[in-house]
Design an enzyme around this catalytic site. Structure first.
Site, PDB file in Angstrom:
ATOM      1  N   PRO A  79       0.853  -1.230   0.188  1.00  0.00           N
ATOM      2  CA  PRO A  79       0.061  -0.095   0.102  1.00  0.00           C
ATOM      3  C   PRO A  79       0.680   1.341   0.138  1.00  0.00           C
ATOM      4  O   PRO A  79       1.968   1.208   0.580  1.00  0.00           O
ATOM      5  CB  PRO A  79      -0.817  -0.143   1.139  1.00  0.00           C
ATOM      6  CG  PRO A  79      -0.717  -1.643   1.515  1.00  0.00           C
ATOM      7  CD  PRO A  79       0.451  -2.156   0.983  1.00  0.00           C
ATOM      8  N   GLU A  80       0.655   2.146  -0.851  1.00  0.00           N
ATOM      9  CA  GLU A  80       1.262   3.485  -1.103  1.00  0.00           C
ATOM     10  C   GLU A  80       0.534   4.470  -0.595  1.00  0.00           C
ATOM     11  O   GLU A  80      -0.464   4.417   0.066  1.00  0.00           O
ATOM     12  CB  GLU A  80       1.680   3.698  -2.485  1.00  0.00           C
ATOM     13  CG  GLU A  80       2.794   2.467  -2.806  1.00  0.00           C
ATOM     14  CD  GLU A  80       3.203   2.720  -4.277  1.00  0.00           C
ATOM     15  OE1 GLU A  80       2.918   3.784  -4.936  1.00  0.00           O
ATOM     16  OE2 GLU A  80       3.887   1.870  -4.810  1.00  0.00           O
ATOM     17  N   ARG A 117       1.157 -11.002   6.081  1.00  0.00           N
ATOM     18  CA  ARG A 117       2.715 -11.203   6.259  1.00  0.00           C
ATOM     19  C   ARG A 117       3.272 -10.693   7.490  1.00  0.00           C
ATOM     20  O   ARG A 117       4.659 -10.603   7.729  1.00  0.00           O
ATOM     21  CB  ARG A 117       3.286 -10.259   5.035  1.00  0.00           C
ATOM     22  CG  ARG A 117       2.887 -10.996   3.630  1.00  0.00           C
ATOM     23  CD  ARG A 117       3.580 -10.411   2.351  1.00  0.00           C
ATOM     24  NE  ARG A 117       2.666 -10.950   1.223  1.00  0.00           N
ATOM     25  CZ  ARG A 117       2.754 -10.167   0.158  1.00  0.00           C
ATOM     26  NH1 ARG A 117       3.611  -9.127  -0.051  1.00  0.00           N
ATOM     27  NH2 ARG A 117       2.216 -10.585  -0.992  1.00  0.00           N
ATOM     28  N   ARG A 169      23.277  15.177  -7.266  1.00  0.00           N
ATOM     29  CA  ARG A 169      23.164  13.900  -6.970  1.00  0.00           C
ATOM     30  C   ARG A 169      22.973  13.041  -8.401  1.00  0.00           C
ATOM     31  O   ARG A 169      22.560  13.382  -9.300  1.00  0.00           O
ATOM     32  CB  ARG A 169      21.787  13.648  -6.551  1.00  0.00           C
ATOM     33  CG  ARG A 169      21.553  14.219  -5.169  1.00  0.00           C
ATOM     34  CD  ARG A 169      22.355  13.468  -4.002  1.00  0.00           C
ATOM     35  NE  ARG A 169      21.952  12.386  -3.693  1.00  0.00           N
ATOM     36  CZ  ARG A 169      20.981  11.718  -2.751  1.00  0.00           C
ATOM     37  NH1 ARG A 169      20.307  12.771  -2.299  1.00  0.00           N
ATOM     38  NH2 ARG A 169      20.547  10.751  -2.867  1.00  0.00           N
ATOM     39  N   HIS A 224      -5.794 -13.872   9.902  1.00  0.00           N
ATOM     40  CA  HIS A 224      -4.647 -12.996   9.690  1.00  0.00           C
ATOM     41  C   HIS A 224      -5.054 -11.602  10.421  1.00  0.00           C
ATOM     42  O   HIS A 224      -4.496 -10.984  10.117  1.00  0.00           O
ATOM     43  CB  HIS A 224      -4.219 -12.724   8.457  1.00  0.00           C
ATOM     44  CG  HIS A 224      -3.621 -13.990   7.701  1.00  0.00           C
ATOM     45  ND1 HIS A 224      -2.525 -14.659   8.060  1.00  0.00           N
ATOM     46  CD2 HIS A 224      -4.079 -14.740   6.725  1.00  0.00           C
ATOM     47  CE1 HIS A 224      -2.253 -15.688   7.364  1.00  0.00           C
ATOM     48  NE2 HIS A 224      -3.128 -15.696   6.345  1.00  0.00           N
TER      49      HIS A 224
END
Length: 271
Positions: free
Chosen positions: A2-3, A110, A152, A91
């Site tokens: 998930p972002e 997980r 950079r 879960h």
């Protein structure tokens, strides 16, 4: 994983059910998440009214008069509001039982998620203190991005995914934003002009806001707080589109690996 849009979608989904309500009980079925769920987490929430439900990067912040709890969805976690007596699944590791006969349930197959007590000064917590600006806030500007990128040699895509530079621009949305801004993901961050940084900042905002509006992106296991998947997956332009024609020019979309993550881009449109 998930972002930012998925986490923001979750925040908006759970907030109306939590705000102003007392957490009567904290049920921890499995304390072995990414970090152990301690007694401080339960003690800080139990018996207190939730006053704010906020987001910082990919962390959700539940605040009351005593302090703030941090929740993170990890790689496959989700939060849903259910009836307090809904039977838990294999879960379902954590319930926050509310005074309205509902509960906020953390499901995490997980166990890479987190449930931590951050105390009265959450922004000084080690997980939050060094985070960069929010991409949808006013302090994330072209000048800021250009200054951080100066000198950079890191390719721009992994540079954008560094949470110390800007939070929440994960793999999917970095690829999509660079496509929208016509920037090659392999280009060194320090070689991108201020003008192109302005286009990139605008693209990041546009892509993230569109994803939030559509309810996030479903790739594998993400579901929203009401159990509904996100739909932005249907609008992806290049991500997971290797070999398909670019929607702008028809050139085949290319896939490569950067920083151990898949990158997708158009070699003709993105320079």
């Amino acid at each position: 994983m998930p972002e930012l849009p998925e986490v923001e979608t979750t925040r908006r989904g759970i907030a109306p059910h939590l705000l102003g309500h007392v957490i009567e009980r904290v049920i921890v079925r499995e304390p072995r998440l990414r970090w152990p769920v301690t007694a401080a987490f339960s003690d800080g929430l139990q018996g207190r009214v939730i006053e704010r439900v906020e987001r910082r990067g990919k962390y959700l912040l539940l605040s009351n008069a005593a302090g703030t709890a941090l929740l993170h969805l990890g790689m496959s976690g989700s939060l849903r509001v259910l009836a307090a007596d809904a039977p838990p699944g294999k879960h379902d590791h954590l319930d926050l039982v509310l005074d309205n006969e509902r509960c906020l349930r953390l499901t995490d197959p997980r166990r890479f998620g987190a449930a931590l007590w951050a105390g009265a000064q959450p922004l000084t917590h080690p997980l939050l203190a060094a985070l960069g600006p929010e991409p949808l806030e006013t302090d994330f500007t072209a000048k800021y991005l250009h200054a951080r990128a100066a000198g950079r040699s890191t390719p721009i895509k992994p540079f954008l995914m560094d949470s110390h530079v800007v939070v929440g621009v994960g793999n999917i949305y970095a690829s999509e934003s660079l496509f929208m801004a016509s920037i090659d993901p392999r280009r060194a961050a320090g070689r991108i002009s201020l003008e192109r940084c302005a286009r990139l900042v605008s693209a990041i905002r546009e892509v993230l806001l569109a994803a939030i509006e559509q309810g996030g992106t479903t790739l594998r296991d993400f579901v929203g707080s009401e159990g509904k998947p996100g739909y932005f997956r249907q609008r992806l332009q290049v991500y997971d589109c290797a070999g398909q024609p670019c929607p702008r020019c028809g050139t085949s979309v290319v896939q490569l690996r950067q920083a151990q993550r898949s990158t997708y881009f158009c070699p003709h449109c993105q320079r």
